[in-house]
Design an enzyme around this catalytic site. Structure first.
Site, PDB file in Angstrom:
ATOM      1  N   ARG A  27       0.840  -1.199   0.000  1.00  0.00           N
ATOM      2  CA  ARG A  27       0.000   0.000   0.000  1.00  0.00           C
ATOM      3  C   ARG A  27       0.877   1.253   0.000  1.00  0.00           C
ATOM      4  O   ARG A  27       0.634   2.213  -0.728  1.00  0.00           O
ATOM      5  CB  ARG A  27      -0.915   0.025   1.229  1.00  0.00           C
ATOM      6  CG  ARG A  27      -2.106  -0.936   1.185  1.00  0.00           C
ATOM      7  CD  ARG A  27      -2.753  -0.977   2.573  1.00  0.00           C
ATOM      8  NE  ARG A  27      -3.990  -1.727   2.683  1.00  0.00           N
ATOM      9  CZ  ARG A  27      -4.079  -3.051   2.754  1.00  0.00           C
ATOM     10  NH1 ARG A  27      -2.986  -3.787   2.664  1.00  0.00           N
ATOM     11  NH2 ARG A  27      -5.252  -3.646   2.911  1.00  0.00           N
ATOM     12  N   SER A 169     -13.430 -10.319  -0.328  1.00  0.00           N
ATOM     13  CA  SER A 169     -12.093  -9.821  -0.006  1.00  0.00           C
ATOM     14  C   SER A 169     -12.160  -8.340   0.304  1.00  0.00           C
ATOM     15  O   SER A 169     -12.783  -7.576  -0.428  1.00  0.00           O
ATOM     16  CB  SER A 169     -11.145 -10.045  -1.186  1.00  0.00           C
ATOM     17  OG  SER A 169      -9.932  -9.365  -0.964  1.00  0.00           O
ATOM     18  N   GLN A 171      -9.712  -6.479  -0.006  1.00  0.00           N
ATOM     19  CA  GLN A 171      -8.791  -5.807  -0.933  1.00  0.00           C
ATOM     20  C   GLN A 171      -9.531  -5.067  -2.045  1.00  0.00           C
ATOM     21  O   GLN A 171      -9.007  -4.106  -2.605  1.00  0.00           O
ATOM     22  CB  GLN A 171      -7.810  -6.814  -1.545  1.00  0.00           C
ATOM     23  CG  GLN A 171      -6.727  -7.251  -0.566  1.00  0.00           C
ATOM     24  CD  GLN A 171      -5.727  -8.203  -1.200  1.00  0.00           C
ATOM     25  OE1 GLN A 171      -5.644  -8.300  -2.419  1.00  0.00           O
ATOM     26  NE2 GLN A 171      -4.988  -8.903  -0.369  1.00  0.00           N
ATOM     27  N   ASP A 313      -5.728 -14.356   8.164  1.00  0.00           N
ATOM     28  CA  ASP A 313      -4.399 -14.921   7.901  1.00  0.00           C
ATOM     29  C   ASP A 313      -3.804 -15.554   9.151  1.00  0.00           C
ATOM     30  O   ASP A 313      -3.303 -16.676   9.125  1.00  0.00           O
ATOM     31  CB  ASP A 313      -3.453 -13.845   7.348  1.00  0.00           C
ATOM     32  CG  ASP A 313      -3.791 -13.495   5.904  1.00  0.00           C
ATOM     33  OD1 ASP A 313      -4.623 -14.195   5.301  1.00  0.00           O
ATOM     34  OD2 ASP A 313      -3.228 -12.519   5.377  1.00  0.00           O
ATOM     35  N   ASN A 336     -13.270 -16.747   3.488  1.00  0.00           N
ATOM     36  CA  ASN A 336     -12.303 -16.136   2.570  1.00  0.00           C
ATOM     37  C   ASN A 336     -10.947 -16.848   2.545  1.00  0.00           C
ATOM     38  O   ASN A 336     -10.120 -16.569   1.702  1.00  0.00           O
ATOM     39  CB  ASN A 336     -12.191 -14.616   2.777  1.00  0.00           C
ATOM     40  CG  ASN A 336     -11.314 -14.227   3.930  1.00  0.00           C
ATOM     41  OD1 ASN A 336     -11.133 -14.981   4.879  1.00  0.00           O
ATOM     42  ND2 ASN A 336     -10.766 -13.030   3.857  1.00  0.00           N
ATOM     43  N   ARG A 344      -7.430 -22.449   1.215  1.00  0.00           N
ATOM     44  CA  ARG A 344      -6.768 -22.770   2.480  1.00  0.00           C
ATOM     45  C   ARG A 344      -7.608 -23.659   3.399  1.00  0.00           C
ATOM     46  O   ARG A 344      -7.049 -24.368   4.226  1.00  0.00           O
ATOM     47  CB  ARG A 344      -6.382 -21.470   3.206  1.00  0.00           C
ATOM     48  CG  ARG A 344      -5.206 -20.782   2.553  1.00  0.00           C
ATOM     49  CD  ARG A 344      -4.889 -19.448   3.198  1.00  0.00           C
ATOM     50  NE  ARG A 344      -3.589 -18.962   2.741  1.00  0.00           N
ATOM     51  CZ  ARG A 344      -3.151 -17.727   2.955  1.00  0.00           C
ATOM     52  NH1 ARG A 344      -3.905 -16.848   3.604  1.00  0.00           N
ATOM     53  NH2 ARG A 344      -1.953 -17.364   2.529  1.00  0.00           N
TER      54      ARG A 344
END
EC number: 2.5.1.19
Length: 427
Positions: A27, A169, A171, A313, A336, A344
């Site tokens: 970022r 997401s 993002q 995460d 997610n 995952r």
């Protein structure tokens, strides 16, 4: 395929100076490139994802210099949107933190740019972001499969009323937020569905503020962004240590400490993943907070049942720490995980079973019951850095573990296994 066998670790003790945060590094690089003035970034992460962002900025004509160890970067800001002089293709590997923000930022003005990446990147959805950018006037074409990269961007984003789905997401929202201030018109971004990984939006807003742009956040349901603004360099900016990377060392201490201290993040960190330490504490570890460190001491660990949406995460690390906890651990609201570097949820369930755990894999949850004794296994890592790092924790038992393709940690933490060895003592 390369592999690394970790022998049983009897105890961990020591201090880890964390590499810079991936989320913050990429970022900050993009905002510095868009800003007026020269920015010096320190403690920048040197990893695959960051290299992909730097390579893209080079191709877009941004000039910067890197120190020999690639952790200090001086960037001459472009003073506005980035433009390619001619048609351009940018290869972004499997770097979501480069693909998503660039997909939005390069829709400002007129460009003709193709964004592509590794085969896995072409399986990671981007349709919700593209839909939102198109609402703001962007001209975007899917070159292969609808809703997935590669994308052809031909500018046109001017602002206006934009809806974005927040459920897959965060993002996508981050990309829109960082782009909107440079659009000619004001932008109102409305969130559809539940916004996942909210703390990552706080990182974005925090960084935008550092670069001189504030927006109106209406309870994370709607964001109002004035158009025609510009980012201003803060001069120098220190990138926080990576809180997701801290999770492995803190968990190791909870299981087999001693005490492990991670530096570069602390109680005032902007990264949501520091809340991982609270989860370890809930499980029974002892946590100590400083301004620029977190330390963890061993405790008798008990299973938990928790919503992990806020730390997706770091929650992966809890899944392997659960192998050392008494009882059955359930991690919820983690759909997610399925759209990350690999699916995952599937990967984690598959590999946990290999070491002997009883696992239930749901659509958006995982339930883990540890075995009496862990079994030796060769762990597939699915080209996913976090799978490799999570399963290194298996060695904190009296069983060795083999990690296949250990170099995949280069995505965020190239020398992870060296750092783990540094604090580890064998039986």
């Amino acid at each position: 395929m390369e592999s690394l066998t970790l022998q049983p670790i009897a105890r961990v003790d020591g201090t880890i100076n964390l590499p810079g945060s991936k989320s913050v590094s990429n970022r900050a690089l993009l905002l510095a490139a868009l800003a007026h003035g020269k920015t010096v970034l320190t403690n920048l992460l040197d990893s695959d994802d960051v290299r992909h962002m730097l390579n893209a900025l080079t191709a877009l004509g941004v000039s910067y210099t890197l120190s020999a160890d690639r952790t200090r970067c001086e960037i001459i800001g472009n003073g506005g949107p980035l433009h390619a002089k001619s048609a351009l293709e940018l290869f972004l590997g499997n770097a979501g933190t480069a693909m998503r923000p660039l997909a939005a930022a390069l829709c400002l003005g007129s460009n003709d740019i193709v964004l592509t990446g590794e085969p896995r990147m072409k399986e990671r959805p981007i349709g919700h972001l593209v839909d939102a950018l198109r609402l703001g006037g962007a001209k975007i074409t899917y070159l292969e499969q609808e809703n997935y990269p590669p994308l052809r961007l031909q500018g046109g984003f001017t602002g206006g009323n934009v809806d974005v789905d927040g459920s897959v997401s965060s993002q996508f929202l981050t990309a829109l937020l960082m782009t909107a201030p440079l659009a000619p018109e004001d932008t109102v971004i409305r969130i559809k569905g539940d916004l996942v990984s909210k703390p990552y939006i706080d990182i974005t807003l925090n960084l935008m503020k550092t670069f001189g742009v504030e927006i109106e956040n209406q309870h994370y349901q709607q964001f109002v962004v004035k158009g025609g603004q510009s980012y201003q360099s803060p001069g120098t900016y220190l990138v926080e240590g990576d809180a997701s990377s801290a999770s492995y060392f803190l968990a190791a201490a909870a299981i087999k400490g001693g005490t492990v201290k991670v530096t570069g993040i602390g109680r005032n960190s902007m990264q949501g993943d520091i809340r991982f330490a609270d989860v370890l504490e809930k499980m029974g570890a002892t946590i100590c907070w400083g301004d620029d460190y977190i330390s963890c001491m061993r405790g008798e660990l008990n299973a938990i049942d928790m919503d992990m949406n806020h730390i997706p995460d770091a929650a992966m690390t809890i899944a392997t720490a659960a192998l050392f906890a008494k009882g059955t651990t359930t991690l919820r609201n983690i759909y997610n995980w399925r759209v990350k570097e690999t699916d995952r949820l599937f990967a984690m369930a598959t590999e946990l079973r290999k070491v002997g755990a009883e696992v239930e894999e749901g659509h958006d949850f995982i339930r883990i019951t540890p075995p009496e004794k862990l079994k030796f296994a060769e762990i597939a890592t699915y080209n996913d850095h976090r799978m490799a790092m999570c399963f290194s924790l298996v060695a904190l038992s009296d069983t060795a573990v083999t990690i296949l393709d250990p170099k995949c940690t280069a995505k965020t933490f190239p020398d992870y296994f060296e750092q783990l060895a540094r604090i580890s003592q064998s039986g």
